[in-house]
Design a protein around this motif. Structure first.
Motif, PDB file in Angstrom:
ATOM      1  N   ILE A 504     -19.120 -47.786 -11.769  1.00  0.00           N
ATOM      2  CA  ILE A 504     -19.351 -48.397 -13.071  1.00  0.00           C
ATOM      3  C   ILE A 504     -18.679 -47.600 -14.186  1.00  0.00           C
ATOM      4  CG2 ILE A 504     -21.551 -47.162 -13.310  1.00  0.00           C
ATOM      5  CD1 ILE A 504     -22.581 -49.567 -14.880  1.00  0.00           C
ATOM      6  N   PHE A 505     -18.611 -46.275 -14.023  1.00  0.00           N
ATOM      7  CA  PHE A 505     -17.955 -45.447 -15.030  1.00  0.00           C
ATOM      8  C   PHE A 505     -16.434 -45.602 -14.968  1.00  0.00           C
ATOM      9  CE2 PHE A 505     -21.916 -43.337 -13.733  1.00  0.00           C
ATOM     10  CZ  PHE A 505     -22.593 -43.360 -14.948  1.00  0.00           C
ATOM     11  N   GLY A 510     -11.121 -47.969 -16.985  1.00  0.00           N
ATOM     12  CA  GLY A 510      -9.926 -48.571 -16.423  1.00  0.00           C
ATOM     13  C   GLY A 510      -9.320 -47.762 -15.291  1.00  0.00           C
ATOM     14  N   LEU A 511     -10.168 -47.061 -14.527  1.00  0.00           N
ATOM     15  CA  LEU A 511      -9.697 -46.216 -13.427  1.00  0.00           C
ATOM     16  C   LEU A 511     -10.129 -46.795 -12.094  1.00  0.00           C
ATOM     17  CD1 LEU A 511     -10.575 -42.678 -14.875  1.00  0.00           C
ATOM     18  CD2 LEU A 511      -8.382 -43.884 -15.000  1.00  0.00           C
ATOM     19  N   THR A 512      -9.530 -46.301 -11.038  1.00  0.00           N
ATOM     20  CA  THR A 512      -9.907 -46.688  -9.686  1.00  0.00           C
ATOM     21  C   THR A 512      -9.577 -45.555  -8.735  1.00  0.00           C
ATOM     22  OG1 THR A 512      -9.655 -48.392  -7.964  1.00  0.00           O
ATOM     23  CG2 THR A 512      -7.668 -47.709  -9.128  1.00  0.00           C
ATOM     24  N   SER A 513     -10.182 -45.575  -7.548  1.00  0.00           N
ATOM     25  CA  SER A 513      -9.872 -44.635  -6.474  1.00  0.00           C
ATOM     26  C   SER A 513      -9.334 -45.425  -5.290  1.00  0.00           C
ATOM     27  CB  SER A 513     -11.114 -43.828  -6.060  1.00  0.00           C
ATOM     28  OG  SER A 513     -11.541 -42.983  -7.109  1.00  0.00           O
ATOM     29  N   VAL A 514      -8.257 -44.925  -4.695  1.00  0.00           N
ATOM     30  CA  VAL A 514      -7.624 -45.591  -3.565  1.00  0.00           C
ATOM     31  C   VAL A 514      -8.014 -44.847  -2.294  1.00  0.00           C
ATOM     32  CG1 VAL A 514      -5.459 -46.393  -2.570  1.00  0.00           C
ATOM     33  CG2 VAL A 514      -5.698 -46.228  -5.056  1.00  0.00           C
TER      34      VAL A 514
END
Length: 572
Positions: A504-505, A510-514
């Motif tokens: 949620i943070f 506007g971030l993501t983890s791949v």
């Protein structure tokens, strides 16, 4: 199972004795527990039941020995075991990841060994031969390597025969279907159609084919080619710069068996600083001092156990090449000897911690899909510790990749870590205030704990600068971690899935983890390689690129005619 072999005769003795001890002790514990609940049950019953249990246990152990058998066939390793409930396993050579030979001090004295066979996706050993003679253990390990290589050579020949032409328009799904049909024809040929040559056909033929000659030739000399040896200086440096989580379990075991001695030690070390004279006579502040002294003692003892464990585990470590397999030996009290086929390697990881980085050293690990001997999933140490430049060269030669150019997460990720660590520091200050208020210890000085906020900016910065990723033509490289930094090189054809995960943070920023999954086993120590906190657009691009290049790599791998393992066994 016809033509099977039995374990060493001493295995009958050890199995019988072990089962007899269990059979003797079970009535004792059972009667003791029942006598505490039921008055009709007398402890004296153990005088009659324990000898009976001893005989029953010994008979079971002896029967287990005679009912255990193993055989190396052309296609599988067959193991049959069990007395009342029989279990027969056929382990295909193509599924075998590791073959380990373990020898403790007792084993080396009497010339015995334990052979463990690990397969893909297993959380435990698939089959164990406990015990066989030392020569028999080496023979089993050598034969499995030889026949695994033969299966690989036959599969590559069959694949090159069925592979579509380079300019073919066959889709990946059609190629997979064609490959499955070809494999089905090899294993279950229809009537009137000659089966494709397999390893057993090649072995029975009077004319040796070129493929068989090439796959068997490296095994004509059983002495592996030495690739790396850990010298005394590197061994000591590795022992003193490595902290192992397993050492904490050893300390807890020592505390359980030597409770009185541990209590005396804790009291003796705490009393000079105001600790209590006993556990029942003290003030809140003295108990707090005792707790702090206990933590310090635990850290020191755990570190000492870790140093000793690492030293005896990696003593005389040697890595060699036997054909297309990596073979290794290590250990002082308990000697390990194992083999890892190069084609089973999923990824390669360079590891280091702050102290090792400051001294210019690093380690190199290879990961398979099996259950490794280091209790770290399928992780096996190829180079425990060496100069960082040397390890980097090893990794490049092993994987065939160029020095990566890392992309860093956006600056907003660093601000995220700053806020996260600031919240952790705030919780620490609140706890310090609570302890001070409840115990009266350090009253008026609890606010000094706020000095931890000075560590927040450097911690956030170090977390940020040690993150990075590189999207290459053939490999994906991921770097993460500070206390134990890992740089993992993953060939595209080894990728199982690529996914984007967002908390949620992360969604607010506007971030993501791949997350990049391979067939390697995920454990508490070895997490799934992840590209943390990249821009959402970049993360989606990386995931899409990874999936496309995975399909391209699989097509190229199927189309290759005489290509060997992608990981070089001559990486030095």
């Amino acid at each position: 199972m016809t033509g099977s072999s039995r374990l060493h005769p001493l295995s009958a003795v050890t199995t019988t004795v072990r089962s007899a001890v269990v059979g003797f002790s079970m009535p004792f514990f059972l009667v003791s527990a029942l006598s505490a609940v039921f008055d009709a049950v007398s402890v004296s019953w153990t005088l009659y039941l324990s000898p009976v249990g001893l005989l029953v246990g010994a008979a079971y152990g002896l029967a287990y020995y005679y009912r255990f058998g193993y055989a190396l066939t052309e296609d599988t390793v067959d193991v049959a075991s069990g007395v009342f409930s029989r279990r027969a396993r056929e382990i295909p050579y193509r599924r075998i990841q590791n073959v380990d030979v373990r020898q403790g001090v007792f084993h080396r004295v009497v010339g015995l060994a334990v052979v463990s066979i690990e397969t893909a996706g297993g959380g435990e050993t698939e089959a164990a031969l406990d015990f066989v003679g030392e020569d028999e253990a080496k023979r089993v390990q050598r034969e499995i390597r030889r026949r695994t290589a033969r299966r690989t050579g036959a599969a590559e020949t069959a694949t090159s025969t069925s592979a579509p032409a380079a300019n073919s328009t066959t889709t990946p799904d059609e190629t997979d279907q064609h490959e499955r049909e070809h494999e089905s024809e090899r294993e279950h040929p229809s009537s009137g159609q000659a089966p494709a040559p397999t390893g057993s056909d090649l072995g029975a033929s009077t004319t040796r084919t070129e493929t068989e000659t090439e796959t068997e030739a490296p095994f004509e000399d059983d002495r592996p080619t030495l690739l790396f040896a850990l010298d005394a200086r590197e061994l000591l440096l590795y022992a003193f710069t490595t902290v192992r989580p397993a050492a904490a379990a050893g300390v807890l075991a020592l505390a359980f068996f030597f409770t009185n001695q541990v209590e005396a030690l804790l009291l003796a070390t705490a009393q000079p600083f105001g600790g209590p004279a006993s556990f029942t006579d003290g003030t809140p502040s003295s108990y707090l001092i005792l707790g702090l002294a206990s933590v310090v003692n635990a850290v020191v003892v755990t570190y000492a156990v870790s140093v000793a464990y690492t030293f005896v585990t990696y003593y005389d470590f040697r890595l060699g090449r036997a054909g297309d397999d990596f073979v290794y030996e290590r250990g002082l009290l308990q000697r390990y000897s194992g083999s890892v086929p190069a084609e089973k390697v999923q990824s390669v990881t360079i590891t280091d911690n702050p102290l090792q980085r400051a001294l210019g050293y690093a380690g190199l690990w290879v990961e398979t899909a099996g259950y490794g001997p280091d209790s770290s999933g399928g992780s096996t140490s190829a180079v425990p510790l060496a100069r960082a430049e040397r390890v980097q060269t090893f990794a490049e030669n092993l994987t065939g990749t160029e020095p990566p150019r890392f992309e860093s997460p956006p600056a907003v990720a660093r601000r995220r870590y700053l806020v996260r660590y600031a919240l952790v520091a705030a919780v620490f200050v609140v706890l310090a205030f609570g302890v001070s208020s409840l115990t009266g210890f350090g009253t008026g000085y609890w606010y000094l704990s706020a000095a931890i906020f000075f560590a927040v900016p450097p911690a956030a910065h170090l977390r940020y600068v040690n993150l990075g990723y590189s999207v290459g033509d053939d490999h994906l490289v991921i770097r993460r971690g500070f206390w134990r930094r890992r740089t993992t090189v993953i060939p595209y054809y080894r990728i199982q899935t690529v996914s984007n995960r967002r908390s949620i943070f992360q969604r607010r920023l506007g971030l993501t983890s791949v997350v990049v999954d391979t067939a390697s086993s995920q454990t508490f120590v070895w997490k799934t390689p992840t590209i943390y906190d990249v821009d959402l657009g970049d993360g989606r691009t990386v995931a899409s690129t990874g999936r496309k290049r995975l399909q391209t790599a699989l097509r190229e791998r199927r189309d290759a005619t005489d290509e060997g393992p992608r990981f070089s066994v001559d990486f030095t």
